[in-house]
Design a protein around this motif. Structure first.
Motif, PDB file in Angstrom:
ATOM      1  N   THR A 128      -2.300  -8.021  -1.778  1.00 57.91           N
ATOM      2  CA  THR A 128      -2.092  -8.473  -0.397  1.00 57.91           C
ATOM      3  C   THR A 128      -2.726  -7.525   0.614  1.00 57.91           C
ATOM      4  O   THR A 128      -2.888  -7.890   1.786  1.00 57.91           O
ATOM      5  CB  THR A 128      -0.593  -8.602  -0.068  1.00 57.91           C
ATOM      6  OG1 THR A 128       0.013  -7.301  -0.075  1.00 57.91           O
ATOM      7  CG2 THR A 128       0.114  -9.507  -1.063  1.00 57.91           C
ATOM      8  N   GLN A 129      -3.084  -6.310   0.170  1.00 56.56           N
ATOM      9  CA  GLN A 129      -3.673  -5.335   1.082  1.00 56.56           C
ATOM     10  C   GLN A 129      -5.176  -5.188   0.878  1.00 56.56           C
ATOM     11  O   GLN A 129      -5.935  -5.077   1.837  1.00 56.56           O
ATOM     12  CB  GLN A 129      -2.995  -3.966   0.881  1.00 56.56           C
ATOM     13  CG  GLN A 129      -1.477  -4.010   1.023  1.00 56.56           C
ATOM     14  CD  GLN A 129      -1.028  -4.557   2.364  1.00 56.56           C
ATOM     15  OE1 GLN A 129      -1.355  -3.997   3.414  1.00 56.56           O
ATOM     16  NE2 GLN A 129      -0.276  -5.666   2.341  1.00 56.56           N
TER      17      GLN A 129
ATOM     18  N   PRO B 277      -7.483  -8.839   1.809  1.00 57.52           N
ATOM     19  CA  PRO B 277      -7.845  -9.048   3.224  1.00 57.52           C
ATOM     20  C   PRO B 277      -8.900  -8.067   3.720  1.00 57.52           C
ATOM     21  O   PRO B 277      -9.730  -8.430   4.574  1.00 57.52           O
ATOM     22  CB  PRO B 277      -6.506  -8.845   3.954  1.00 57.52           C
ATOM     23  CG  PRO B 277      -5.468  -9.156   2.943  1.00 57.52           C
ATOM     24  CD  PRO B 277      -6.038  -8.648   1.648  1.00 57.52           C
TER      25      PRO B 277
ATOM     26  N   ALA C 266      -8.568 -11.616   6.559  1.00 51.74           N
ATOM     27  CA  ALA C 266      -7.168 -12.013   6.404  1.00 51.74           C
ATOM     28  C   ALA C 266      -6.988 -13.506   6.152  1.00 51.74           C
ATOM     29  O   ALA C 266      -6.192 -13.916   5.304  1.00 51.74           O
ATOM     30  CB  ALA C 266      -6.385 -11.605   7.648  1.00 51.74           C
TER      31      ALA C 266
ATOM     32  N   ALA D  15      -8.070 -14.708   2.614  1.00 52.08           N
ATOM     33  CA  ALA D  15      -7.184 -14.048   1.660  1.00 52.08           C
ATOM     34  C   ALA D  15      -5.811 -14.707   1.673  1.00 52.08           C
ATOM     35  O   ALA D  15      -5.221 -14.980   0.616  1.00 52.08           O
ATOM     36  CB  ALA D  15      -7.066 -12.564   1.998  1.00 52.08           C
ATOM     37  N   LEU D  16      -5.301 -14.988   2.866  1.00 50.37           N
ATOM     38  CA  LEU D  16      -4.003 -15.654   2.984  1.00 50.37           C
ATOM     39  C   LEU D  16      -4.046 -17.036   2.356  1.00 50.37           C
ATOM     40  O   LEU D  16      -3.103 -17.440   1.650  1.00 50.37           O
ATOM     41  CB  LEU D  16      -3.612 -15.741   4.459  1.00 50.37           C
ATOM     42  CG  LEU D  16      -2.263 -16.388   4.778  1.00 50.37           C
ATOM     43  CD1 LEU D  16      -1.119 -15.620   4.127  1.00 50.37           C
ATOM     44  CD2 LEU D  16      -2.060 -16.478   6.296  1.00 50.37           C
TER      45      LEU D  16
ATOM     46  N   MET E 265      -3.716 -16.802  -1.400  1.00 49.80           N
ATOM     47  CA  MET E 265      -2.380 -16.417  -1.871  1.00 49.80           C
ATOM     48  C   MET E 265      -1.351 -17.510  -1.643  1.00 49.80           C
ATOM     49  O   MET E 265      -0.475 -17.738  -2.486  1.00 49.80           O
ATOM     50  CB  MET E 265      -1.939 -15.135  -1.169  1.00 49.80           C
ATOM     51  CG  MET E 265      -2.745 -13.914  -1.549  1.00 49.80           C
ATOM     52  SD  MET E 265      -2.169 -12.457  -0.652  1.00 49.80           S
ATOM     53  CE  MET E 265      -3.744 -11.776  -0.111  1.00 49.80           C
TER      54      MET E 265
ATOM     55  N   VAL F 140       0.547  -9.982   4.129  1.00 47.08           N
ATOM     56  CA  VAL F 140      -0.812 -10.054   4.680  1.00 47.08           C
ATOM     57  C   VAL F 140      -0.807  -9.590   6.134  1.00 47.08           C
ATOM     58  O   VAL F 140      -1.737  -8.914   6.586  1.00 47.08           O
ATOM     59  CB  VAL F 140      -1.381 -11.483   4.545  1.00 47.08           C
ATOM     60  CG1 VAL F 140      -2.734 -11.590   5.235  1.00 47.08           C
ATOM     61  CG2 VAL F 140      -1.509 -11.861   3.072  1.00 47.08           C
ATOM     62  N   GLU F 141       0.228  -9.943   6.848  1.00 47.52           N
ATOM     63  CA  GLU F 141       0.338  -9.470   8.223  1.00 47.52           C
ATOM     64  C   GLU F 141       0.395  -7.939   8.250  1.00 47.52           C
ATOM     65  O   GLU F 141      -0.214  -7.305   9.121  1.00 47.52           O
ATOM     66  CB  GLU F 141       1.583 -10.059   8.877  1.00 47.52           C
ATOM     67  CG  GLU F 141       1.648  -9.865  10.372  1.00 47.52           C
ATOM     68  CD  GLU F 141       2.734 -10.697  11.040  1.00 47.52           C
ATOM     69  OE1 GLU F 141       2.773 -10.700  12.286  1.00 47.52           O
ATOM     70  OE2 GLU F 141       3.532 -11.344  10.315  1.00 47.52           O
TER      71      GLU F 141
ATOM     72  N   SER G  63      -1.079  -5.988   6.201  1.00 53.01           N
ATOM     73  CA  SER G  63      -2.425  -5.474   5.936  1.00 53.01           C
ATOM     74  C   SER G  63      -3.247  -5.380   7.223  1.00 53.01           C
ATOM     75  O   SER G  63      -4.212  -4.609   7.296  1.00 53.01           O
ATOM     76  CB  SER G  63      -3.154  -6.364   4.925  1.00 53.01           C
ATOM     77  OG  SER G  63      -3.614  -7.572   5.516  1.00 53.01           O
ATOM     78  N   CYS G  64      -2.863  -6.168   8.222  1.00 48.98           N
ATOM     79  CA  CYS G  64      -3.589  -6.179   9.493  1.00 48.98           C
ATOM     80  C   CYS G  64      -3.009  -5.193  10.501  1.00 48.98           C
ATOM     81  O   CYS G  64      -3.649  -4.911  11.518  1.00 48.98           O
ATOM     82  CB  CYS G  64      -3.567  -7.586  10.086  1.00 48.98           C
ATOM     83  SG  CYS G  64      -4.318  -8.842   9.026  1.00 48.98           S
TER      84      CYS G  64
ATOM     85  N   GLU H 249       4.065  -3.783   0.766  1.00 47.53           N
ATOM     86  CA  GLU H 249       3.879  -4.793  -0.265  1.00 47.53           C
ATOM     87  C   GLU H 249       4.864  -4.581  -1.406  1.00 47.53           C
ATOM     88  O   GLU H 249       5.466  -5.527  -1.923  1.00 47.53           O
ATOM     89  CB  GLU H 249       2.447  -4.749  -0.796  1.00 47.53           C
ATOM     90  CG  GLU H 249       2.185  -5.718  -1.946  1.00 47.53           C
ATOM     91  CD  GLU H 249       0.860  -5.455  -2.638  1.00 47.53           C
ATOM     92  OE1 GLU H 249      -0.112  -6.136  -2.288  1.00 47.53           O
ATOM     93  OE2 GLU H 249       0.815  -4.555  -3.520  1.00 47.53           O
TER      94      GLU H 249
END
Length: 704
Positions: A139-140, A143, A148, A151-152, A155, A242-243, A245-246, A257
């Protein structure tokens, strides 16, 4: 070297081959062997680059799912820690992806600095299908590699992408022409990297994964998808990861994660979905039938009946590249059936799921006929004619005359006695039930009904062909309704009765959809057809002759021509696809209840609706297991998840009963037996197996 790894050095290149058949699952033994091989290559001064690949071609399907939910899941060396170590490599590290890189396998590839895949490789992060999220950096790192949003999407969908799409996204750096040339291409790629003094790990392509996205992207994504997610936890956790990761540096994002992964892994939903995963694999194991039993060859199939069901059945085989002869009595019906099949394929073309060429290829596999003589060379014949015993028996008498010896003769009946159908032939050993669910080209469930005379190789062959056409085949014995429809009867009966007693269709269905069932049982009746429900019931009236209130509302709706969605009226009113409550149904219920002397009340609670409908459903399933109609409780769960919309993240009705507590289910049944007067005494009888299980202190549903 460890037998799970094939390690070798070729000049300045170390090759680390994963060798844990069949899919290189990254359980603790393979993790330890991989780390050892990596450290060995890192310490070797002669090695300047490292390639990780699947020793037999296949890269890895990911984690060992049997470890999830146990201490083994994070037993040292755990996968997240290993992958952090790989990202620290001072030498170019290349993942050579053959066949598949899924879940932890793709996370392993993401930890490498470079990735090359064969042209037919598939890459994905399917953890959401097990109620999980990628927990080893996926998840990191994804993205930061592809951005992002894509990638999202990967998933949340859980679906793999092909190699060309992975190359387009930047998930792959190179494509090899074929699986056979993959390792040579990886060697050449490594040589290029060394010759150009490429860094061991290139800079992140998306250091800011959300760059270019609207400021409210995540909030909008959540708002638009939550109605579809219902109560599912995993999509929300994926989105949160994912959020992160941003918003967080990589190290903090990985820690976040890990927290989210443990929350998912510890959830009841993930436990239920893992139960379903293993249930699908167990369903194919049939006691008394050896895996090496010779099977019958299925190269040509015939389907009798070109209506909605027959056409859908035929499409399954054409989709799998198997020629199909479709038989009808009249040319107009045959032409109409073939035209509908083409229309169905054209819809798939419009949606981008098929090409025009694929449509034509599949239509070419479909041959229409009006004569039984054209079925003489079929290896498997499936009848899908009207659900009347006399009609089906006549079809099988004819098949007995025209079909070649050894042909498998299958009936698509949803409730009739397969043994009675087989009895009109001189080859009952070749007869079996193949109950497809409508729409047959979409629904995954296939009830494989074994008659008392069905030969073992016929059963095994049909189970295999079921998988070949993309179904989940589940074995059932012969009884009225088999597994699914027999359980539907008490479930639906209580729903009808509750409306008679004072509830509304919307209240009953609302309780069920609150559990995340795709639809309530009364909505399902309207969809399938009140008339269809009536006709099935009408053929079995002796079983409930002592209860004048039995499905009486269904009978009344049938008399009024209220057949459900097809007529715009059933338990609800329909305007197109819009469903509305109908006060007239309440009026009918009030009238009929008064005629029968059934007391109506305004205090029916949601809990009562839940318990009466679902406990009766569960009770019937336990009885089926006790009778041997179902081989195992998990088979029953598969039937209800894939045929009747029971939510996978609840685990099916049998698994749900275990989470509620078998003692709770038994106590509820006994309570309503006492509280509901003659109705309770007649219908709320606990299955003897349920009573035995509770008396023995068992928490799992199994035969004892």
């Amino acid at each position: 070297m460890n037998s799970l790894i094939n390690y070798r050095v070729e000049g300045n290149l170390a090759l680390i081959g994963l060798a844990r058949p069949p899919v290189n699952a990254l359980g603790q033994p393979l993790r330890a062997a991989l780390l050892d091989a990596y450290e060995r290559a890192s310490a070797n001064a002669d090695v300047q680059a490292i390639v990780i690949h699947g020793d037999s071609g296949l890269f890895t399907a990911g984690a060992d799912i049997s470890e999830f939910g146990s201490e083994a899941s994070f037993a040292a060396p755990d996968l997240p820690s290993i992958l952090v170590r790989l990202t620290q490599s001072s030498k170019p590290l290349i993942a050579a992806i053959g066949s598949i890189a899924l879940g932890g396998g793709l996370e392993l590839a993401l930890a490498c600095g470079y990735r090359i895949g064969e042209a037919k490789a598939r890459l994905g992060l399917p953890e959401i299908n097990l109620g999980l999220l990628p927990g080893a950096g996926g998840t990191q790192r994804l993205p930061r590699l592809i951005g992002a949003e894509p990638a999202l999407d990967m998933m949340i969908s859980g679906q793999p992408i092909n190699a060309s799409r992975a190359l387009q996204l930047g998930l792959l750096d190179r494509l090899a022409d074929s699986a056979e040339t993959l390792l040579d291409s990886a060697r050449a790629f490594a040589a290029e990297l060394l010759a150009s003094n490429a860094p061991a790990r290139p800079a992140e392509r998306f250091a800011q994964p959300a760059a270019g996205l609207p400021a409210d992207f995540f909030a909008s994504f959540r708002a638009s998808n939550e109605p579809r997610w219902k109560s599912r936890l995993a999509p929300r956790l994926v989105l949160a990861a994912v959020e992160a990761s941003c918003r967080l540096p990589l190290e903090q994002g990985l820690a976040r994660e890990g927290e989210l992964f443990r929350q998912a892994e510890d959830s009841a939903q993930s436990a239920a979905l893992r139960h379903v995963f293993f249930a699908e694999r167990e369903a194919g194991r049939i006691p008394g039938i050896d895996a090496d039993l010779p099977l019958r060859s299925i190269e040509k199939v015939a389907v009798i009946g070109a209506g909605t069901m027959g056409g859908g059945i035929a499409m399954n085989f054409a989709n799998a590249g198997i020629p199909v002869t479709l038989l009808e009595q009249k040319a107009e019906a045959l032409d109409r059936g073939l035209a509908q099949i083409r229309k169905n394929y054209e819809i798939s073309v419009k949606r981008g799921k098929l090409t025009e060429a694929q449509l034509e290829q599949r239509m070419e596999l479909l041959q229409g006929t009006l004569g039984y003589a054209d079925l003489a060379d079929a290896d498997l014949v499936i009848e899908a004619v009207f659900e009347k015993m006399e009609i089906k028996q006549q079809v099988f008498r004819t098949l007995d005359e025209v079909c070649k010896p050894g042909a498998i003769l299958a009936t698509n009946t949803s409730s009739l006695d397969v043994d009675a159908i087989a009895a009109v032939t001189r080859r009952p050993q070749d007869v079996i039930g193949l109950h497809f669910f409508s729409p047959a080209n979409v629904m995954r469930l296939l009830e494989v009904v074994r008659g008392k005379a069905t030969a073992p190789d016929v059963l095994a062959t049909t189970m295999k062909i079921g998988k070949r056409i993309g179904k989940i085949p589940v074995v059932s014995g012969v009884c009225f309704g088999f597994i699914g429809n027999r359980m539907l009867e008490p479930y639906n009966r209580e729903a009808h009765r509750l409306v008679l007693e004072g509830s509304t269709p919307a209240q009953v269905d609302g309780v069920l959809t609150a559990l995340d069932l795709n639809m309530g049982v009364l909505s399902m009746t309207d969809l399938a057809g009140v008339d269809v429900n009536f006709l099935v019931r009408d053929g079995n009236r002796a079983a409930f002759a002592n209860d004048p209130s039995y499905y009486i509302l269904g009978d009344e709706l049938y008399k009024l021509g209220r057949y459900g969605q097809k007529t715009g009226r059933g338990f609800y009113l329909y305007e197109g696809r819009d469903r509305k409550d109908d006060p007239e149904v309440v009026e009918i219920a009030e009238r009929v209840a008064a005629e029968l002397g059934v007391a109506r009340r305004a205090d029916i609670t949601n809990q009562e609706i839940h318990d009466r409908c679902l406990f009766m459903l569960i009770n019937e399933g336990i009885q089926l297991l006790d009778e041997g109609i179902a081989l195992r409780a998990s088979d029953i769960d598969l039937v209800w998840i894939n045929g009747y919309g029971f939510p996978g993240h609840v685990g099916g009705p049998m698994h749900y009963a275990e989470t509620l507590g078998l003692d709770t289910v038994l106590a509820g049944i006994r309570r309503y037996r006492d509280e509901l007067g003659s109705h309770g005494e007649m219908w709320f009888q606990p299955a003897p197996l349920l009573e035995r299980l509770v008396a023995a202190g068992k928490t799992r549903i199994e035969k004892i």
